[in-house]
Design a protein around this motif. Structure first.
Motif: not given
Lengths: 300, 499
Positions: A83-84, A87, A91-92, A95
């Motif tokens: 996962i990102y 961030q 926010d993830v 998104y």
């Protein structure tokens, strides 16, 4: 939502990766795709969610092929996942919620609700890289249920998962089944599948080795497995009439015996051959069944 | 469409706050401008530029060094206001070595002059004797003086030969000493080079230049120009032309360069006219490679970190790719708009003179944006296709290096455009997609290409963008099956066929 796969075939050059695979996963049930590594489980799952395209065959969701609308009704937890990192958690989640066609407001509400339910609400404003692995795992589960999917497809969901999260995931699967969701799990952890699945499909080298209702499969294979422990040489048990396969591990053995033979007769023959310290006739677990199936000519 | 906008918004927000974007937008252009401006500033400003000292070796009494220095000083007012070259006459003190030779030479000169004098006197005396009436005595005296004349002449000739020999030796010693001195100054880096002016050769237009390292050719060119003027002056003087006439005739030409812009003609700065398109191309490439680089690295990172499967579980490949291209394209456009606004502000605040900023028109800004969009879309497709072949940043390093070379190529080839912006070769190169954006941006202010070139280049770019995106999407789909290894060419072809 019922998920039906009919004669799905996929090849890479000369190699047949999936050979005419068919099954049906019904709403309110957990369907397990089982098999060893490289059996083709992940490819089948990728084909289900549209990442890979089958060479032939059809996949339908309530009799409709996969499209954008149906995609938004599916939750997919991949086997190899990440996962990102930079961030914030919230926010993830917003998104991915937005990607699943939720409005920004709805995505935020759902994200907060699920973060709270999984006990990680305090981390919502933190960057993913700054939270523990356990929290990151929960985050990835939330990503796939934030849009309240009708179908949840989980590829090796328990692999590498923190034990506490494994339990949380199990409970979540039970709850989703109660909510009439369709759940498809791909796993090589047969013990987990045994706890969760209603129906299973055994895959071996891209081919269907066995499929069906788990309880029925257990019944079918129940009388065949005899567990023996002895200090004697267990190899002599091979000579007993009706023993089709024998599995010896140091001072214990598992015997797959002809189902026509009466249990008492089998026990008598074993006891007369070796000095038994323990003997047990059990229903075979999924791993045992798989072993029998792939080593038996007349399997499936 | 909603998903595409969501992805583009995510990608835009993800990178706009990143340090690398701020660096590429604000710091890199400043560094770039500094790289171009600082050497030029130092070159043009005498306070920072030490004149290079050039030695002058000459074996004549003309004193070329003095004349050349005067030429340099005369040209200062009309040029930069400082001397780029300081001339130093190379002289060697040979008095100790040559002391004995000089005494001997002086004695020989006295002896030669004395013998010459004696010889002339004998000749006079013989003339007088010859004018006397014929007699036996006269005959006797003529005979005696003839022998005396002969002896004296022989002695004188011997003295002349010896004198010349000694003179030649002293000349050789002086030459060697001067050259030794010049070489030692050169080795000690007191002078950066020295010229040797041999009068006979100089008259034929030949000069020797000795140095340790290649000297700044701009400066040596200036020296060459001065020597040329000096030679022409000498030749003109020999033809009987007066100094005032010579100076008048050799007055440098001042060219006022005017450029036709529509119905008007405007004065323009040659340096800026060439410099600005190159800077524009560098900016274009910063922008294209910043945005498409983010796309490449982002997708590779998503693949390496296994985020891609989460994404592809949510949206399809097309939505993902177009969303990313849109978001990062807007980011690149924002970057360009920032630069255009900075340039406009520089003009409005007179940091750049209006007359020097003729290229900063709305039309040119539009062309710049058009070729950015085309270039970005093309390179994005190439990056997506290339990046999909690899599953880790380590493997993709070679591809990245290749793309860096591709990015430098237009800058290297820019010289062709600067020389002849509308030549056939340049026009052909302008239609190669990898070069099109930079070549058209270069050609626009320099050559005002015909409209057909714009149409053709845009058409070609659109065709190649569509083709490259088509293949990039296929390679991307194929590459998603490959983890922890490189996609083989056979495997790739098979997957491409299947789509």
């Amino acid at each position: 939502m019922d998920v039906v796969i009919e004669n799905v075939t996929k090849a890479s050059g000369e190699d047949l990766l999936l050979d005419s695979i068919s099954f049906k996963a019904c709403r309110g049930s957990v369907f397990g795709v089982l098999g060893p590594a490289q059996a083709g489980k992940s490819l089948l799952i990728q084909t289900l969610v549209g990442i890979a395209k089958p060479d032939s065959g059809a996949i339908t969701f309530d009799e409709k092929p996969l499209n954008g609308k149906i995609r938004n009704m599916i939750g997919y937890l991949p086997e190899k996942r990440g996962i990102y990192q930079r961030q914030k958690l919230i926010d993830v989640l917003i998104y991915f919620g937005r990607l699943r066609n939720l409005s920004r407001k709805k995505a935020k509400i759902e994200a907060i609700r699920l973060l709270d339910r999984l006990g990680i609400i305090d981390s919502m404003e933190q960057a993913v890289a700054h939270v523990s692995r356990e929290v990151q795992e929960k985050l990835q589960i939330i990503i796939n249920i934030i849009h309240n999917p009708d179908v949840l497809i989980l590829d090796e969901p328990f692999r590498g998962l923190h034990p506490l999260n494994q339990d949380m995931l199990r409970k979540m699967i039970y709850r989703l089944r109660e909510e009439e969701k369709t759940i498809i799990i791909s796993t090589s952890q047969f013990n987990e599948a045994e706890k969760l699945c209603d129906e299973v499909l055994f895959l071996n080298q891209g081919k269907t080795a066995l499929k069906g209702n788990l309880d029925k499969l257990r019944q079918k294979f129940h009388a065949h497995l005899v567990s023996v422990e002895s200090d004697d040489n267990l190899a002599s048990l091979k000579s007993i009439k009706g023993v089709k396969k024998i599995f010896i591990d140091k001072q214990s053995a598992k015997l797959f015996v002809d189902s026509d033979l009466p249990k008492n007769e089998i026990i008598q023959k074993i006891i007369s051959t070796v000095n038994v310290s323990r003997i047990e006739i059990n229903g075979p677990n999924l791993a045992d069944i798989f072993y029998v199936v792939i080593n038996s000519k007349d399997s499936a | 469409m909603r998903q595409i906008l969501t992805i583009s918004g995510w990608e835009f927000r993800r990178y706009i706050k990143s340090r690398s974007f701020l660096l590429a937008t604000f710091i890199s252009p400043i560094i770039l401008a500094a790289i171009i401006a600082i050497p030029s500033f130092f070159y043009q400003n005498s306070r920072f530029t030490r004149p290079q000292t050039i030695g002058v070796v000459e074996f004549d009494s003309i004193n070329y060094q003095k004349i050349l220095s005067e030429h340099f000083n005369d040209s200062l007012d009309s040029e930069n206001g400082f001397s780029e070259i300081a001339l130093r006459k190379i002289q060697a003190d040979t008095s100790a070595v040559l002391a004995g030779f000089f005494v001997r030479q002086e004695n020989l000169r006295i002896e030669r002059d004395s013998l010459d004098d004696a010889y002339n006197k004998i000749k006079e005396r013989r003339k007088y004797i010859f004018q006397q009436g014929a007699s036996k005595r006269r005959e006797q005296q003529l005979k005696e003086t003839y022998e005396e004349l002969h002896r004296t002449r022989e002695s004188r000739d011997l003295a002349v030969i010896e004198y010349n020999r000694i003179e030649s030796i002293t000349d050789s010693i002086i030459r060697k000493a001067v050259f030794d001195k010049a070489d030692s100054l050169l080795t000690a880096k007191t002078i950066q080079g020295y010229i040797v002016i041999e009068p006979d050769l100089f008259k034929q237009g030949k000069i020797e230049f000795h140095s340790l390292l290649p000297i700044n050719f701009f400066r040596i060119d200036r020296l060459k120009q001065m020597l040329q003027e000096l030679l022409v002056e000498e030749r003109m003087r020999e033809e009987g032309i007066t100094s005032s006439q010579i100076q008048e005739w050799l007055k440098p030409i001042e060219i006022q360069e005017l450029r036709l812009e529509g119905s008007q003609k405007r004065e323009f700065n040659v340096m800026l006219t060439y410099l600005i398109p190159i800077i524009a191309v560098l900016f274009l490439f910063i922008s294209i490679f910043t945005s498409s680089g983010y796309l490449f690295n982002g997708m590779l990172a998503e693949k390496t970190n296994r985020i891609i499967e989460h994404l592809l579980g949510s949206v399809n490949s097309l939505q993902l790719i177009f969303g990313k291209i849109l978001g990062l394209g807007i980011l690149g456009l924002l970057q360009i708009i920032v630069w255009i606004l900075v340039a406009a502000a520089a003009v409005l605040s007179h940091l750049i003179l209006q007359k020097d900023a003729g290229f900063l028109t709305i039309q040119n800004a539009g062309i710049f944006i058009l070729y950015f969009i085309l270039g970005y879309l093309f390179f994005s497709a190439v990056f997506i296709g290339g990046g999909s072949l690899f599953s880790s940043e380590e493997e993709a390093r070679h591809f990245n290096q290749l793309m860096r070379i591709v990015s430098i190529l237009p800058i290297i080839l820019a010289i062709l455009v600067l020389e002849t912006p509308n030549s056939l070769l340049v026009r052909i190169l302008s239609f190669i997609p990898f070069l099109t954006p930079s070549f058209m941006i270069l050609r626009t202010p320099l050559g005002q290409p015909p409209p057909i070139d714009y149409w053709i280049s845009v058409g070609i770019m659109i065709v190649f963008i569509v083709l490259s995106l088509f293949f990039a999407i296929r390679v991307f789909r194929a590459g998603n099956f490959v983890h922890n290894r490189k996609l083989g060419s056979r495997e790739l072809l098979a997957l491409l066929k299947k789509g």
